[in-house]
Scaffold this motif. Structure first.
Motif, mmCIF file in Angstrom:
data_model
loop_
_atom_site.group_PDB
_atom_site.id
_atom_site.type_symbol
_atom_site.label_atom_id
_atom_site.label_comp_id
_atom_site.label_asym_id
_atom_site.label_seq_id
_atom_site.Cartn_x
_atom_site.Cartn_y
_atom_site.Cartn_z
ATOM 1 N N ALA A 72 -7.748 -0.148 -5.846
ATOM 2 C CA ALA A 72 -7.363 1.264 -5.809
ATOM 3 C C ALA A 72 -7.687 1.978 -7.116
ATOM 4 O O ALA A 72 -8.045 3.159 -7.115
ATOM 5 C CB ALA A 72 -5.877 1.393 -5.496
ATOM 6 N N SER A 112 0.827 -1.212 0.000
ATOM 7 C CA SER A 112 0.000 0.000 0.000
ATOM 8 C C SER A 112 0.858 1.257 0.000
ATOM 9 O O SER A 112 0.527 2.247 -0.667
ATOM 10 C CB SER A 112 -0.940 0.004 1.203
ATOM 11 N N LEU A 151 -4.952 -5.205 -4.412
ATOM 12 C CA LEU A 151 -4.798 -3.824 -3.945
ATOM 13 C C LEU A 151 -4.805 -2.849 -5.111
ATOM 14 O O LEU A 151 -5.408 -1.772 -5.039
ATOM 15 C CB LEU A 151 -3.507 -3.683 -3.136
ATOM 16 N N ALA A 173 0.102 3.951 -2.973
ATOM 17 C CA ALA A 173 -0.552 5.217 -2.622
ATOM 18 C C ALA A 173 0.058 6.474 -3.254
ATOM 19 O O ALA A 173 -0.692 7.332 -3.732
ATOM 20 C CB ALA A 173 -0.613 5.362 -1.102
#
Length: 158
Positions: free
Chosen positions: A52, A14, A48, A18
């Motif tokens: 996202a 993450s 993920l 991000a």
């Protein structure tokens, strides 16, 4: 390239995903960041990324398979890319590639049992007048024959 040895945690993944989410077209920067960190795009990162970016697993797979430098499994310590373009084929590239694969006992994209070398096809290294050509890690080498290839592979630990 960092290349973590242990399986990455969700937090580590993450943290790499991000910073790119604000970009227009963040998928490629995310994939590059993951591959730079781990030497491949870990399986655990797939859900993920898809969540996202609100994309499907198929869309992610399509991008990763289109760009041949992205891996979903780690490569060997050294990557040998053998040119498969017509100019290299015309001067013995096909035979060199087949002999190299047979010598190492792997198929394309395979890694030797000792983890030293991964063999990949590449479709032109820009050494058309100096074929057959290959790239060992980031070094391009022309005018290869089986003797020179064997020496390169031995140096790489194959």
């Amino acid at each position: 390239m960092t290349r973590h040895a242990a399986a990455p945690t969700v937090a580590e993944l993450s943290d790499l995903i991000a910073p790119h989410l604000h970009l227009e077209g963040p998928l490629l920067p995310i994939l590059h960041a993951l591959q730079d960190a781990f030497g491949h795009v870990p399986e655990a990162a797939m859900p993920l990324i898809t969540e996202a970016l609100n994309i499907t697993r198929a869309e992610l797979h399509g991008v990763m398979s289109f760009y041949h430098d992205f891996r979903d499994v780690p490569a060997g310590r050294h990557v040998v890319k053998i040119c498969r373009a017509e100019a290299c084929q015309a001067v013995g590239g096909t035979e060199l590639a087949e002999a190299t694969l047979a010598r190492l006992g792997v198929a394309w994209h395979g890694t030797t049992a000792n983890g030293a070398v991964t063999i990949e096809p590449v479709y032109c290294l820009g050494l058309c007048a100096c074929g057959p050509a290959a790239m060992v890690d980031d070094k391009v080498i022309g005018r290869l024959d089986s003797v020179r290839m064997d020496a390169l592979l031995a140096e790489a630990g194959a």
